[in-house]
Structures are given as structure tokens and as C-alpha cells.
Design an enzyme around this catalytic site. Structure first.
Site, PDB file in Angstrom:
ATOM      1  N   ASP A 143     -13.290 -12.787  -3.384  1.00 38.20           N
ATOM      2  CA  ASP A 143     -13.047 -11.482  -3.990  1.00 38.20           C
ATOM      3  C   ASP A 143     -13.974 -10.443  -3.340  1.00 38.20           C
ATOM      4  O   ASP A 143     -15.192 -10.637  -3.292  1.00 38.20           O
ATOM      5  CB  ASP A 143     -13.323 -11.572  -5.498  1.00 38.20           C
ATOM      6  CG  ASP A 143     -13.185 -10.213  -6.156  1.00 38.20           C
ATOM      7  OD1 ASP A 143     -12.054  -9.829  -6.463  1.00 38.20           O
ATOM      8  OD2 ASP A 143     -14.215  -9.538  -6.338  1.00 38.20           O
ATOM      9  N   GLY A 144     -13.391  -9.362  -2.846  1.00 34.76           N
ATOM     10  CA  GLY A 144     -14.166  -8.371  -2.108  1.00 34.76           C
ATOM     11  C   GLY A 144     -15.099  -7.547  -2.988  1.00 34.76           C
ATOM     12  O   GLY A 144     -16.116  -7.038  -2.507  1.00 34.76           O
ATOM     13  N   ASP A 164     -11.401  -0.809   0.708  1.00 35.05           N
ATOM     14  CA  ASP A 164     -10.003  -0.449   0.975  1.00 35.05           C
ATOM     15  C   ASP A 164      -9.053  -1.383   0.225  1.00 35.05           C
ATOM     16  O   ASP A 164      -8.280  -2.123   0.840  1.00 35.05           O
ATOM     17  CB  ASP A 164      -9.793  -0.546   2.506  1.00 35.05           C
ATOM     18  CG  ASP A 164      -8.389  -0.186   2.931  1.00 35.05           C
ATOM     19  OD1 ASP A 164      -7.727   0.592   2.229  1.00 35.05           O
ATOM     20  OD2 ASP A 164      -7.957  -0.692   3.988  1.00 35.05           O
TER      21      ASP A 164
HETATM   22  N1  SAM Z   1      -8.690  -2.955   5.312  1.00 32.50           N
HETATM   23  C1  SAM Z   1      -7.429  -3.372   5.931  1.00 32.50           C
HETATM   24  C2  SAM Z   1      -7.189  -2.526   7.140  1.00 32.50           C
HETATM   25  O1  SAM Z   1      -7.588  -1.357   7.139  1.00 32.50           O
HETATM   26  O2  SAM Z   1      -6.608  -3.024   8.104  1.00 32.50           O
HETATM   27  C3  SAM Z   1      -6.267  -3.275   4.975  1.00 32.50           C
HETATM   28  C4  SAM Z   1      -6.493  -3.892   3.647  1.00 32.50           C
HETATM   29  S1  SAM Z   1      -5.136  -3.874   2.562  1.00 32.50           S
HETATM   30  C5  SAM Z   1      -4.972  -2.203   2.109  1.00 32.50           C
HETATM   31  C6  SAM Z   1      -5.819  -4.612   1.120  1.00 32.50           C
HETATM   32  C7  SAM Z   1      -6.107  -6.093   1.266  1.00 32.50           C
HETATM   33  O3  SAM Z   1      -6.868  -6.513   0.133  1.00 32.50           O
HETATM   34  C8  SAM Z   1      -4.886  -6.991   1.265  1.00 32.50           C
HETATM   35  O4  SAM Z   1      -4.910  -7.783   2.436  1.00 32.50           O
HETATM   36  C9  SAM Z   1      -5.028  -7.874   0.028  1.00 32.50           C
HETATM   37  O5  SAM Z   1      -4.599  -9.209   0.238  1.00 32.50           O
HETATM   38  C10 SAM Z   1      -6.518  -7.842  -0.168  1.00 32.50           C
HETATM   39  N2  SAM Z   1      -6.995  -8.102  -1.537  1.00 32.50           N
HETATM   40  C11 SAM Z   1      -6.403  -7.856  -2.723  1.00 32.50           C
HETATM   41  N3  SAM Z   1      -7.250  -8.120  -3.738  1.00 32.50           N
HETATM   42  C12 SAM Z   1      -8.422  -8.524  -3.180  1.00 32.50           C
HETATM   43  C13 SAM Z   1      -9.690  -8.890  -3.695  1.00 32.50           C
HETATM   44  N4  SAM Z   1      -9.929  -8.887  -4.995  1.00 32.50           N
HETATM   45  N5  SAM Z   1     -10.655  -9.206  -2.820  1.00 32.50           N
HETATM   46  C14 SAM Z   1     -10.437  -9.200  -1.481  1.00 32.50           C
HETATM   47  N6  SAM Z   1      -9.255  -8.859  -0.930  1.00 32.50           N
HETATM   48  C15 SAM Z   1      -8.259  -8.524  -1.765  1.00 32.50           C
END
Ligand code: SAM
Length: 275
Positions: A143-144, A164
Site C-alpha cells: 500500500d503506497g 498519484d
Molecule cells: N504514477 C503512475 C504514473 O505516473 O505512471 C500512475 C499511477 S496510477 C494513476 C495509480 C496506481 O495506483 C495504479 O497502478 C493502481 O494499481 C495503484 N494503486 C491503487 N491503490 C493503491 C494503493 N493503496 N497503494 C499503492 N498503489 C495503489
């Protein structure tokens, strides 16, 4: 539930804004030789094949990165981003798009590090595979929100946190504000770049208001509205906190140009304000 997949949107107008500014921030911090760490809390898959079924679904890159790549007179401030796009697509046809991990990885110097958090199993596996042999890139299927909070302050003490999320869950707006507040307690001089969508929802305004109340020095808010009358994604914005000196000037050159290139109607517009 993780249903969002960035493959559908790779290279769209929002990516162009986010990634061209990210490249400027990285290059600005690299004016000093001391190492830096880039931490990407929601990393995506790293690199996107624009011929894939998902990317071809809406062909969103055509109203994003493809326009910028074809532009005749690109300002100096778009160069760091454009150079990576061209490096990946040497024959001039846009086939591959660098997400934030690939863009950052290509801009790293040997003393810099890149930390990636991604929860989606396929996207995390793609990151693992791509960067398995790159000792400067650290991939976490985690989880980010938790991951970024645990990763600061980085040992280098200098760097950028890119936040993001997909904003699929509407409480993500509130969680982002809480995350920035928590991280700043331990890493006050980090550069924070937060992306947000321009949509008909109160979330973005609440997020910006919460960030404004934190009174972080040198915080710039940037928006590019490509389709002001759209009921979907009208455009997108960035809040950049602790922005390095000079980058605000470069962004002031970049954003009006992007706005002009990416506008989907005559009333496309942009904004740039200190928060
Ligand atoms: N930062 C990337 C770019 O600029 O190329 C795009 C990211 S995209 C908008 C959002 C990403 O967050 C997705 O790949 C999704 O799977 C991931 N995601 C969703 N919930 C998350 C979480 N709680 N922790 C980490 N990643 C997550």
C-alpha cells in the site's frame, strides 16, 4: 478492490502534465551532486505498450503525448520529458509510453535511488520484472499510503515524493492530505508532488484546502483544463510543495504551452498560483 489500470490512460493529457513537471523537478534537484531519492507511492506498471488492447481502447495518448511529440516549437522546459519520450520511440512514432517509474529510472544518476510502491498484482509484477537487474530501483508490492509514510525521511534527506493515486475511492482525497501531513512531520524539506483530477466532485477542492492550511513554503498549484465542459475528466492539477528554486519559472513557461497544445476546445485553459 483494485480495478483501476493505468494502461487505459497511459500518455493522456494528465500524464503529460504530471510527467513533464516531474522531469523538471528531478533535473532541478540534480543540479547539486548530492544523492537523491524519488519515492513513487502509486507507481503503475512502469512502461506502457500503446499497441495493447487496453491502450487502444480509448487511444488517450493521441490527445496527450502524441501531440507533444509532434509539436514543432517545444520550449526548453519540456525537453527533459520529451528527450525520454524520443529515447523510447527513436523512429518518432509513439509506441511506448514511460510511466513515472520509467521516466524517473531513465533520469537517475548513479548516486540516485528510486522507490516504487504499487498494490495491483499485475502492475507490481511488471515493475519487478522490468527493474530486477537495476540495483537503484526498489519495488514494493505494498500500500503506497503506508509505504511512503514508512519511507520518509529517506537516508539521502533529499528527494521527491510523487503521490498519484487513482482516486477510485473518494476518501483517497482525504487520505492524501493526511499522508502529506504525516510525512512532513518527519521530512519537512522533501519535495512533494500531488496529482489530482479536475472532476465534478468536492474531493479535489477539499484536498487543496487541506494542503493550503499546512502552509508549506514554496507550494505551487498548477492546473491544465483541456475540456472545460466535460462531465468526465476536464483536466488535471498538481500541487508541488517545497518546489526547488527556478523550477517555478520553468513551469511558468511549460504550462501555458502545454495548455495550448493539449486543449480539446477553444476554451481550454490553465492556472498557476502559489498556494
Ligand atoms: N504514477 C503512475 C504514473 O505516473 O505512471 C500512475 C499511477 S496510477 C494513476 C495509480 C496506481 O495506483 C495504479 O497502478 C493502481 O494499481 C495503484 N494503486 C491503487 N491503490 C493503491 C494503493 N493503496 N497503494 C499503492 N498503489 C495503489
Amino acid at each position: 478492490m483494485l480495478s483501476y489500470q493505468h494502461d487505459y490512460h497511459a500518455g493522456n493529457h494528465a500524464d503529460v502534465l504530471k510527467h513533464s513537471v516531474l522531469a523538471l523537478l528531478i533535473r532541478a534537484l540534480q543540479r547539486k551532486p548530492t544523492p537523491l531519492r524519488i519515492i513513487d507511492s502509486h507507481a503503475g506498471s512502469g512502461i506502457y505498450d500503446l499497441g495493447s488492447q487496453m491502450a487502444q481502447h480509448g487511444r488517450e495518448f493521441e490527445t496527450g503525448a502524441a501531440l507533444v511529440m509532434r509539436a514543432r516549437r517545444a520550449p526548453e522546459s519540456v525537453r527533459p520529458y520529451l528527450d525520454v519520450l524520443k529515447e523510447l520511440n527513436p523512429d518518432g512514432t509513439l509506441r511506448h509510453y514511460p510511466g513515472s517509474p520509467e521516466l524517473a529510472a531513465r533520469l537517475l544518476r548513479e548516486q540516485d535511488q528510486l522507490e516504487l510502491f504499487e498494490l495491483h498484482p499485475q502492475a507490481a509484477a511488471a515493475l519487478r520484472a522490468r527493474y530486477a537487474r537495476n540495483a537503484q530501483v526498489h519495488v514494493h508490492r505494498r500500500d503506497g499510503f503506508e509505504g511512503l509514510a514508512a519511507a520518509v525521511p529517506p537516508q539521502e534527506r533529499r528527494g521527491i515524493a510523487l503521490i498519484d493515486p487513482a482516486f477510485e475511492q473518494k476518501d483517497d482525497f482525504g487520505r492524501v492530505a493526511e499522508l502529506v501531513a504525516a510525512c512532513r512531520k518527519r521530512w519537512a524539506n522533501g519535495v512533494y508532488m500531488i496529482w489530482y483530477p479536475l472532476i465534478r466532485h468536492a474531493g479535489p477542492d477539499r484536498l487543496i484546502e487541506a494542503l493550503r492550511k499546512m502552509t508549506i513554503p514554496r507550494t505551487l498549484r498548477v492546473e491544465v483544463e483541456v475540456a472545460p465542459h466535460s462531465d468526465g475528466l476536464r483536466g488535471s492539477g498538481l500541487v508541488i510543495a517545497n518546489i526547488p528554486f527556478q523550477v517555478d519559472k520553468e513551469i511558468r513557461e511549460l504550462v501555458p504551452w502545454l495548455s495550448q497544445e493539449l486543449a480539446q476546445s477553444a476554451d481550454g485553459t490553465h492556472g498557476l498560483h502559489w498556494l
